[in-house]
Scaffold this motif. Structure first.
Motif, mmCIF file in Angstrom:
data_model
loop_
_atom_site.group_PDB
_atom_site.id
_atom_site.type_symbol
_atom_site.label_atom_id
_atom_site.label_comp_id
_atom_site.label_asym_id
_atom_site.label_seq_id
_atom_site.Cartn_x
_atom_site.Cartn_y
_atom_site.Cartn_z
ATOM 1 N N PHE A 105 0.611 -1.170 0.023
ATOM 2 C CA PHE A 105 0.356 -0.169 0.159
ATOM 3 C C PHE A 105 1.022 1.518 -0.054
ATOM 4 C CE2 PHE A 105 -2.546 -3.003 2.150
ATOM 5 C CZ PHE A 105 -3.566 -3.457 1.436
ATOM 6 N N PHE A 106 2.226 1.154 0.572
ATOM 7 C CA PHE A 106 2.657 1.685 0.234
ATOM 8 C C PHE A 106 2.898 3.484 -1.437
ATOM 9 C CE2 PHE A 106 6.442 -0.081 3.034
ATOM 10 C CZ PHE A 106 6.085 0.355 4.155
ATOM 11 N N LYS A 107 2.658 2.608 -2.723
ATOM 12 C CA LYS A 107 3.382 3.890 -3.703
ATOM 13 C C LYS A 107 1.583 4.246 -3.229
ATOM 14 C CE LYS A 107 2.771 2.878 -8.708
ATOM 15 N NZ LYS A 107 3.305 1.833 -9.973
ATOM 16 N N LEU A 143 -0.881 5.004 -1.227
ATOM 17 C CA LEU A 143 -0.693 6.124 -0.103
ATOM 18 C C LEU A 143 0.365 7.402 -0.909
ATOM 19 C CD1 LEU A 143 -1.034 6.975 3.108
ATOM 20 C CD2 LEU A 143 0.639 5.896 3.348
ATOM 21 N N ASP A 144 1.505 6.936 -1.102
ATOM 22 C CA ASP A 144 2.070 8.385 -1.533
ATOM 23 C C ASP A 144 1.399 9.263 -2.669
ATOM 24 O OD1 ASP A 144 4.955 9.321 -1.747
ATOM 25 O OD2 ASP A 144 4.866 9.339 -2.925
ATOM 26 N N LYS A 145 0.865 8.612 -3.603
ATOM 27 C CA LYS A 145 -0.183 9.037 -4.375
ATOM 28 C C LYS A 145 -1.215 9.905 -4.005
ATOM 29 C CE LYS A 145 -3.110 8.129 -8.051
ATOM 30 N NZ LYS A 145 -3.747 6.681 -9.123
ATOM 31 N N ASP A 146 -1.627 9.243 -3.516
ATOM 32 C CA ASP A 146 -2.822 10.380 -1.954
ATOM 33 C C ASP A 146 -2.420 11.374 -1.555
ATOM 34 O OD1 ASP A 146 -4.736 7.898 -3.227
ATOM 35 O OD2 ASP A 146 -5.114 7.281 -1.974
ATOM 36 N N ARG A 147 -1.117 11.017 -1.157
ATOM 37 C CA ARG A 147 -0.951 12.182 -0.320
ATOM 38 C C ARG A 147 -0.430 14.077 -1.040
ATOM 39 N NH1 ARG A 147 4.801 12.349 2.397
ATOM 40 N NH2 ARG A 147 5.372 11.217 0.370
ATOM 41 N N GLU A 179 1.721 16.242 3.406
ATOM 42 C CA GLU A 179 3.446 16.473 3.903
ATOM 43 C C GLU A 179 3.882 15.303 4.327
ATOM 44 O OE1 GLU A 179 7.263 18.861 6.796
ATOM 45 O OE2 GLU A 179 4.512 19.601 7.071
ATOM 46 N N TYR A 180 2.964 14.556 5.169
ATOM 47 C CA TYR A 180 3.549 13.364 5.612
ATOM 48 C C TYR A 180 2.192 12.262 4.991
ATOM 49 C CZ TYR A 180 7.107 15.367 8.518
ATOM 50 O OH TYR A 180 7.898 16.500 9.640
ATOM 51 N N ALA A 181 2.663 10.887 5.329
ATOM 52 C CA ALA A 181 2.067 9.823 4.561
ATOM 53 C C ALA A 181 2.009 8.868 6.197
ATOM 54 C CB ALA A 181 2.392 9.390 3.251
ATOM 55 N N ILE A 182 1.125 8.792 6.275
ATOM 56 C CA ILE A 182 1.282 7.799 7.181
ATOM 57 C C ILE A 182 -0.311 5.969 7.300
ATOM 58 C CG2 ILE A 182 0.685 6.675 10.162
ATOM 59 C CD1 ILE A 182 1.911 10.030 10.590
ATOM 60 N N ASP A 225 9.963 4.194 10.025
ATOM 61 C CA ASP A 225 10.628 4.923 9.009
ATOM 62 C C ASP A 225 10.349 4.651 7.577
ATOM 63 O OD1 ASP A 225 10.927 6.961 7.497
ATOM 64 O OD2 ASP A 225 12.197 7.720 8.048
ATOM 65 N N VAL A 226 9.958 4.445 6.693
ATOM 66 C CA VAL A 226 9.609 3.902 5.310
ATOM 67 C C VAL A 226 10.441 4.792 4.168
ATOM 68 C CG1 VAL A 226 8.922 1.909 6.148
ATOM 69 C CG2 VAL A 226 7.957 4.321 4.881
ATOM 70 N N GLY A 227 11.063 5.941 4.745
ATOM 71 C CA GLY A 227 11.978 7.575 4.032
ATOM 72 C C GLY A 227 12.826 6.304 2.389
ATOM 73 N N TYR A 228 13.071 5.490 2.807
ATOM 74 C CA TYR A 228 13.555 4.945 2.070
ATOM 75 C C TYR A 228 12.715 4.689 0.602
ATOM 76 C CZ TYR A 228 12.094 0.336 4.056
ATOM 77 O OH TYR A 228 11.981 -0.427 4.496
ATOM 78 N N ARG A 229 11.849 4.501 1.404
ATOM 79 C CA ARG A 229 10.830 3.939 -0.310
ATOM 80 C C ARG A 229 9.855 5.086 -0.825
ATOM 81 N NH1 ARG A 229 9.523 -1.541 -0.491
ATOM 82 N NH2 ARG A 229 8.414 -0.477 -2.238
ATOM 83 N N TYR A 230 9.795 6.063 -0.245
ATOM 84 C CA TYR A 230 8.762 6.901 -0.029
ATOM 85 C C TYR A 230 8.905 7.939 1.102
ATOM 86 C CZ TYR A 230 6.568 3.937 -3.652
ATOM 87 O OH TYR A 230 5.951 3.268 -4.093
#
Length: 464
Positions: free
Chosen positions: A296-298, A300-304, A310-313, A331-336
């Protein structure tokens, strides 16, 4: 309606008052299980102690009664033998005396006949008659002594028979008492077994109803339950901590997708402090295809990005066995960029952490604007910015350390509860083994190696 949260999977669902009361009435917690096992253990010990005491008492009374009767019989036999021997000697002495007197009389008669052949025949006949009468009297005395001896022997035999009958009656009474004790023990065991089987059945029925209720929840209801939990937690603190914050469901699906909730907070001048796009993910235990958080990372980043947050959780209950996601804030900032994965218990702490950090950054942004407007040296600004970054990083490390400590304490508690569970299961197994041993007790095993008791029980079986 009441909201129930499963202690194993943290899934929440609502039930009516009747169902809630039924669950409260029937579901037993760990204390009930522990008390149940303790009562089972105490009942088993009491039962075994009562059984051992009854057996020892019955065996002791049987041995005492048997020993007393044997001693009495032996005494009677001894007295009978002694009396019989004495009477035999007395009769023998009397007979010998009578025989001796008769022989003497016969000798005297013969002597008188030889010495006084010339005497008058009438006197000789009279004396002979007297001797014959004396011999007859002695024979009568001998017969009377024999009759008395036979009567005494008959009385002794009757007394011995009555004593033996009394011993047999007492033996039968002891055997009946022993059977009654065995029957009472069996009834007590059956009553105790039925009682706890009923309690265990009630608990199993309650667990089965909860499982059935959980299975009936649709996937959408499971997800909505987690959303309602987060919304409820936020609304509890809204009047005190988030008075001016915006926290609502994302209903804008014009781009083809949407998140679950959007959080925004601004200062008194209307400047945005922080904005967060939330996505809540949960699934039923019976779901055939298990999802992973990174699926669900991709999206969620698109919706953000589309909603300008600013942030996605990602608030997730997926992958419940993962040590990574169970450790705290991930922290999954290495991906998004600026994306985090948390468990529901970190929902409010994460919002507070990001908002406080953003408020500090907002203060430095205001100072930066002032510095630019007054043409202050950029170097000084960069130093303050670095100081802010260092302070923020340290605060984040401290917060993360506290979260890690909290998770470690939770893991220790879980391990301790698992040890308690294993101990209870081991106690239940020992109870089962003890019950099997009690059920395996037989008269044959009790009398093994004890010839006295074996002889008594063999005698009981032969008489019955």
């Amino acid at each position: 309606m009441n909201e129930i949260i499963c202690p194993h999977c943290n899934k929440a669902f609502k039930i009516d008052e009747a169902g809630y009361a039924d669950i409260l009435k029937q579901v037993r917690n760990r204390e009930f299980d522990q008390e149940l096992h303790e009562r089972l253990e105490r009942a088993e010990k009491d039962k075994q102690a009562a059984l051992d005491l009854a057996r020892e008492k019955a065996a002791s009374e049987l041995q005492k009664a048997a020993a007393a009767k044997e001693a009495e019989i032996l005494k009677l036999q001894t007295q009978l033998e002694q009396g019989e021997e004495a009477r035999k000697h007395a009769v023998a002495d009397a007979l010998a005396s009578v025989e001796k007197e008769r022989d003497q009389l016969a000798t005297e008669l013969e002597k008188t006949r030889r010495e006084s052949k010339t005497a008058a025949e009438l006197a000789e006949l009279q004396r002979s008659k007297d001797l014959q009468e004396a011999a007859a009297r002695k024979d009568t005395e001998i017969q009377e002594l024999k009759a008395r001896l036979a009567s005494v022997e008959t009385e002794q035999k009757l007394a011995l028979k009555e004593a033996l009958e009394g011993v047999e009656k007492q033996r039968d009474a002891l055997a009946s008492d022993l059977k009654q004790a065995e029957l009472q023990k069996q009834l007590a065991e059956q009553s105790l077994k039925d009682k706890y089987e009923t309690q265990l059945k009630d608990r199993d029925d309650a667990i089965e109803r909860l499982r059935d209720m959980k299975a009936k929840l649709s996937t959408k209801m499971v997800g909505e339950t987690l959303e309602q939990h987060c919304e409820t937690e936020f609304n509890r603190l809204r009047p005190t901590a988030f008075q001016k914050a915006y926290f609502e469901k994302d209903n804008d699906a014009r781009s083809g997708s949407k998140g679950d909730y959007i959080f925004r907070d601004a200062d008194e001048d209307g400047n945005e402090i922080v904005s967060i796009m939330f996505e809540m993910k949960n699934e039923s235990d019976t779901t055939a295809t298990k999802k992973r958080n990174e699926d669900f990372f991709k999206e969620l980043d698109k919706d953000r990005t589309e909603k300008g947050c600013e942030y996605a959780i990602l608030v997730s209950l997926l992958e419940p066995e993962s040590e990574l996601y169970n450790s705290g804030i991930v922290d999954v900032g290495y991906r998004y960029p600026k994306m985090y994965v948390i468990r529901p218990q970190f929902f409010i702490p994460m919002i507070t952490l990001l908002r406080n950090a953003a408020m500090n950054a907002l203060q430095y942004k205001a100072e930066l604007a002032l510095v630019k407007s007054q043409s202050i040296d950029v170097t000084h600004f960069e130093e303050k910015l670095e100081t802010f970054k260092t302070g923020f990083a340290r605060n984040y490390e401290l917060a993360s350390s506290k979260f890690d400590d909290a998770i470690e304490n939770i893991d220790k508690s879980i391990k301790q509860m698992q040890k308690v569970k294993e101990a209870l299961l081991g106690s239940q197994n020992n109870l089962r083994l003890a019950n099997n041993k009690a059920q395996d007790v037989t008269i044959k095993k009790l009398t093994h190696g004890n010839p006295t008791m074996k002889a008594k029980f063999d005698a009981l079986e032969s008489t019955s």
